[in-house]
Design a protein around this motif. Sequence first.
Motif, short mmCIF file in Angstrom:
data_model
loop_
_atom_site.label_atom_id
_atom_site.label_comp_id
_atom_site.label_asym_id
_atom_site.label_seq_id
_atom_site.Cartn_x
_atom_site.Cartn_y
_atom_site.Cartn_z
N HIS A 197 11.93 4.26 0.33
CA HIS A 197 11.46 3.14 -0.48
C HIS A 197 12.13 1.85 -0.06
O HIS A 197 13.31 1.83 0.26
CB HIS A 197 11.75 3.41 -1.96
N LEU B 87 10.64 -4.40 -4.88
CA LEU B 87 10.88 -4.33 -6.32
C LEU B 87 10.34 -5.55 -7.05
O LEU B 87 9.81 -5.45 -8.16
CB LEU B 87 12.37 -4.14 -6.61
N VAL C 78 14.24 1.37 -12.30
CA VAL C 78 13.41 1.69 -11.15
C VAL C 78 14.03 2.86 -10.40
O VAL C 78 15.24 2.93 -10.22
CB VAL C 78 13.25 0.47 -10.21
N GLN C 79 13.18 3.81 -10.01
CA GLN C 79 13.62 4.92 -9.18
C GLN C 79 13.54 4.52 -7.71
O GLN C 79 12.52 4.02 -7.25
CB GLN C 79 12.74 6.15 -9.40
N ILE C 80 14.62 4.77 -6.99
CA ILE C 80 14.68 4.49 -5.56
C ILE C 80 15.21 5.75 -4.87
O ILE C 80 16.32 6.20 -5.17
CB ILE C 80 15.61 3.31 -5.24
N ASP C 81 14.46 6.33 -3.96
CA ASP C 81 14.93 7.53 -3.27
C ASP C 81 16.17 7.23 -2.43
O ASP C 81 16.30 6.14 -1.86
CB ASP C 81 13.83 8.09 -2.36
N MET D 179 6.05 2.17 2.66
CA MET D 179 7.12 3.16 2.67
C MET D 179 7.51 3.52 4.10
O MET D 179 6.73 3.36 5.04
CB MET D 179 6.71 4.42 1.90
N SER E 55 4.25 9.63 -5.51
CA SER E 55 5.21 8.57 -5.21
C SER E 55 6.35 8.57 -6.22
O SER E 55 6.13 8.58 -7.43
CB SER E 55 4.51 7.20 -5.23
N TYR F 246 8.54 6.06 -6.24
CA TYR F 246 8.95 4.66 -6.39
C TYR F 246 8.30 4.13 -7.66
O TYR F 246 7.14 3.73 -7.65
CB TYR F 246 8.50 3.87 -5.16
N ARG F 247 9.06 4.09 -8.75
CA ARG F 247 8.49 3.81 -10.06
C ARG F 247 9.39 2.88 -10.87
O ARG F 247 10.61 3.06 -10.92
CB ARG F 247 8.29 5.11 -10.84
N GLY G 4 4.67 2.45 -7.12
CA GLY G 4 4.46 1.92 -5.78
C GLY G 4 3.62 2.88 -4.95
O GLY G 4 4.05 4.01 -4.70
#
Length: 250
Positions: free
Chosen positions: A102, A107, A94-97, A207, A163, A165-166, A124
């Motif tokens: 995010h 999650l 998962v990508q989290i900035d 967000m 986005s 958030y993936r 997301g």
Amino acid sequence: MLNHRQHHLNNNKILAIVPAYNEEEGIEQVIASLQKHTPYADILVINDGSTDETGQLAENAGAMVLHLCCNLGIGGAVQTGYRYAAENGYDYAVQIDGDGQHNPSDLDKLLNGMRETGADMVVGSRFIEKEGFQSTFTRKLGIDLLVGLVTRLTGKRITDPTSGYRLCNRRAIALFAQEYPTDYPEVEALVLLDNYQLSFKEIPVVMNERQGGVSSISPLQSIYYMCKVILAILIMKTRKKKAWEMSHDT
């Protein structure tokens, strides 16, 4: 809904990829939030050539950190994370900035959405239920333009193509480890997935405004960004599959 115990019982390896460039103001809070809400996930910060204390603060906070010797940009940093995930056998990434936009507490929703839909990537979206920070007016106009273009090119409705958030499964991880767009890759990645017949779905999330640092896209760059992204996704749509499909297509 799956709880933390169920994630462990299923023996899933989950990696949180946190690309970070000069995010010393918020990186500790991001890591602390991940540790609190997603204790089942390993945390990997990609320190993308930061000139501040981002990398050291991330290490002190207990995250794994990969220090890039120069600034590759968001695409290169994120792909570094996917390569790490692929090489170390993670089931999900998962990508989290790193700027606090995010919410790690969402999650579980992304994981549940992926398991329920069977999608290869779950995005997301802040625009489905329209809660939380909704972006600025000018950027929302640009996002709406990209919504129409991506929907037309892929035949799949999307509400929040920018986005970051993936959540990705093994198939998407394998693809992105080998091929991933550079510069501002979120929109291009959707078209790339579609080119390889991998699926994506959106899940509503909330967000926040960024907690620190500076956005990679300034207001003066917005028009240039839009033109560049539109051209890039049109080119992406015409590209043929590479060797990846030979070993991963089902």
